[in-house]
Structure formats: structure tokens, C-alpha cells
Design a protein around this motif. Structure first.
Motif, PDB file in Angstrom:
ATOM      1  N   THR A   1      27.743  83.350  27.972  1.00 53.63           N
ATOM      2  CA  THR A   1      27.307  83.745  29.514  1.00 53.63           C
ATOM      3  C   THR A   1      27.856  82.582  30.314  1.00 53.63           C
ATOM      4  O   THR A   1      27.858  83.277  31.938  1.00 53.63           O
TER       5      THR A   1
ATOM      6  N   SER B   1      30.516  84.262  31.896  1.00 55.84           N
ATOM      7  CA  SER B   1      30.642  85.472  33.122  1.00 55.84           C
ATOM      8  C   SER B   1      29.740  84.541  34.395  1.00 55.84           C
ATOM      9  O   SER B   1      30.014  85.723  35.603  1.00 55.84           O
TER      10      SER B   1
ATOM     11  N   ASP C   1      28.229  89.651  29.300  1.00 55.34           N
ATOM     12  CA  ASP C   1      27.013  89.782  28.776  1.00 55.34           C
ATOM     13  C   ASP C   1      26.948  90.395  27.862  1.00 55.34           C
ATOM     14  O   ASP C   1      25.199  91.091  27.278  1.00 55.34           O
TER      15      ASP C   1
ATOM     16  N   ASP D   1      20.479  83.046  30.234  1.00 56.55           N
ATOM     17  CA  ASP D   1      21.208  84.369  30.055  1.00 56.55           C
ATOM     18  C   ASP D   1      20.429  84.962  31.894  1.00 56.55           C
ATOM     19  O   ASP D   1      21.389  85.772  32.049  1.00 56.55           O
ATOM     20  N   SER D   2      18.863  85.058  31.225  1.00 58.64           N
ATOM     21  CA  SER D   2      18.204  86.062  32.447  1.00 58.64           C
ATOM     22  C   SER D   2      18.678  84.839  33.932  1.00 58.64           C
ATOM     23  O   SER D   2      18.733  85.671  35.299  1.00 58.64           O
TER      24      SER D   2
ATOM     25  N   ASP E   1      22.137  86.140  35.236  1.00 55.03           N
ATOM     26  CA  ASP E   1      22.334  87.509  35.569  1.00 55.03           C
ATOM     27  C   ASP E   1      21.669  87.751  36.886  1.00 55.03           C
ATOM     28  O   ASP E   1      22.122  88.867  37.360  1.00 55.03           O
TER      29      ASP E   1
ATOM     30  N   CYS F   1      24.786  87.445  38.568  1.00 57.90           N
ATOM     31  CA  CYS F   1      25.405  87.819  38.694  1.00 57.90           C
ATOM     32  C   CYS F   1      25.485  89.454  38.706  1.00 57.90           C
ATOM     33  O   CYS F   1      26.704  90.496  39.332  1.00 57.90           O
TER      34      CYS F   1
ATOM     35  N   LEU G   1      13.647  90.371  35.169  1.00 61.42           N
ATOM     36  CA  LEU G   1      14.372  89.157  34.357  1.00 61.42           C
ATOM     37  C   LEU G   1      13.232  88.011  34.046  1.00 61.42           C
ATOM     38  O   LEU G   1      13.761  88.277  32.736  1.00 61.42           O
TER      39      LEU G   1
ATOM     40  N   THR H   1      21.732  94.252  34.265  1.00 59.87           N
ATOM     41  CA  THR H   1      23.116  94.747  33.578  1.00 59.87           C
ATOM     42  C   THR H   1      24.106  96.147  34.139  1.00 59.87           C
ATOM     43  O   THR H   1      25.148  95.808  33.842  1.00 59.87           O
TER      44      THR H   1
END
Length: 236
Positions: free
Chosen positions: A17, A20, A50, A75-76, A79, A82, A116, A143
Motif C-alpha cells: 500500500t 502504491s 493495489d 488503504d482508502s 487510494d 493514487c 472510499l 482503482t
């Protein structure tokens, strides 16, 4: 030797993560410098990271509830940068500007963070009731832009610049709407996922090899406030 206390989780379950995120930050700097081919490559590579971060995290069987909750949140948060800010920045640098451009970029970004946040709530509730991996998406995952944007960039080679710009506006509105539409999308099988990744990387390869996209020159209007700011805060 006494360990320095740190907040957060620092083990192999979150390394991908973080990778990314770093790749996307590199891609942002490349996009600002005008290297769109490298930026698109970074976006696709960030998407690949991801794809596997969740599977890697679930491979650790003795994760605590706090570690699971932290994994969902980190993660969110990554994201949102990203696959929310990064693609929006690329579109802006490509010419999605003005009032309509800001509306499209804002709409895409807001839909992305809504999706998210909603995912975080659902996933937290689900993990309290069951273990394992959720089999369905609610709406299209954010994603997906890591595949969609390279495909759109691939199309630009057969389109007029103005038509391509219109396509970018439309993409932001359509993909943003798909983020928040409450439709159940079954998670792809391994074979389907591999085929999607291969398709995305074919598009990336074509963009890297043949695209000549560059950042348009940006002109900022001079205003009385700008002159005052430069005079008193920059020029001294």
C-alpha cells in the motif's frame, strides 16, 4: 536496545500500500514535468500494487482487530491520492480547466472519496460479522481508473486534440458517477483479473511507445492581488 514507539502498522501487510502511494507521488511529479507517458505508467503500476495489497494483508492470520481497521483506513487514504487526486491532476494538466473543468474534476474527486468512505463503513461492519474477503463491490471500485485512463490515452492517437479533451471531461463525469451508483459488481475471478491487467498494460505499452503527449503551457492571469503579493512577500 529500546525500540522507539511509533503509531501505525509497520509490517509486510501494508508495505505494498505504501509502495502504491510512493509510485503515485513519483507519477505526479512526472506529470507536472510533462512526462505523461511515465505518469500513465506509474498510475497503472500503482493499480497493480493495489490489486495485491488486500490479499497480502489477509495472508497474516493473526492480525488484531486494530490492525484490520488500520489496514482498511490506510488503504482508502492512499487510494484517494493514487486514484483520486493523481488522475484528476493528469486531466487538469492535459487541459481540463476553466469553470467546466473544475466542475468535472471536483465531481470526480468528491465521488471518489464518497465511495472510499462508504467502503470503509461497509468493510468495518462486515469484518465484525464475518472473516475473509467480500465477494461484491458496491459500485465500480476507484482503482478502475488505473485501467480506464490508460485506455482513454490510447484512444487519443486516433482522435483530434479537441475531441480527446472532450473525452477527458466525459470520462471524469461517467467514471465518477459509476463510483457512487449503488450497483453490485461481482469481484472478478483470477483469470478475469489477469486479462484486465494484461489489457491495461497493453494500453500502457502503446502509450509509452507511441504517445507524444506533453503538458500544455499554463498561463496565470496577473491580478492586483498578485502584484501586491509579489511586491511585499516575494520581492521584499
Amino acid at each position: 536496545m529500546k525500540k522507539i514507539p511509533l503509531i501505525g502498522v509497520f509490517d509486510y501487510t501494508v508495505v505494498v500500500t505504501y509502495m502504491s502511494l510512493v509510485i503515485s507521488l513519483v507519477g505526479m511529479s512526472l506529470a507536472i514535468e510533462g512526462s505523461f507517458r511515465s505518469a500513465v505508467f506509474c498510475l497503472a503500476l500503482s493499480g497493480v500494487c493495489d490489486m495485491f495489497d488486500g490479499k497480502i494483508a489477509r495472508s497474516k492470520k493473526n492480525r488484531t482487530d486494530r490492525e484490520k481497521a488500520f489496514g482498511i483506513q490506510i488503504d482508502s487514504l492512499c487510494d484517494s491520492i493514487c486514484f483520486g487526486i493523481f488522475p484528476a491532476m493528469i486531466c487538469y494538466l492535459m487541459g481540463v480547466r476553466g469553470l467546466l473543468g473544475w466542475m468535472c474534476i471536483s465531481y470526480y474527486s468528491i465521488c471518489g472519496v464518497i465511495r472510499l468512505a462508504y467502503f470503509n463503513v461497509l468493510e468495518s461492519e462486515r469484518q465484525h460479522m464475518e472473516d475473509g474477503e467480500n465477494r461484491y463491490f458496491h459500485g465500480v471500485p476507484i482503482t478502475s481508473i488505473a485501467i480506464i485512463l490508460p485506455m482513454v490515452f490510447l484512444i487519443h492517437m486516433v482522435l483530434d486534440d479537441k475531441v480527446f479533451l472532450i473525452l477527458l471531461y466525459a470520462m471524469l463525469l461517467i467514471v465518477g458517477s459509476l463510483f457512487i451508483l449503488d450497483i453490485r459488481v461481482k469481484k472478478p475471478s483470477i483469470i478475469t483479473l489477469v486479462l484486465m491487467v494484461l489489457l491495461g498494460w497493453v494500453a500502457v505499452f502503446m502509450v509509452v511507445m507511441y504517445s507524444k503527449l506533453r503538458v500544455p503551457k499554463m498561463h496565470f492571469p496577473q491580478t492586483p492581488f498578485h502584484d501586491w503579493f509579489v511586491k511585499y512577500f516575494i520581492s521584499g
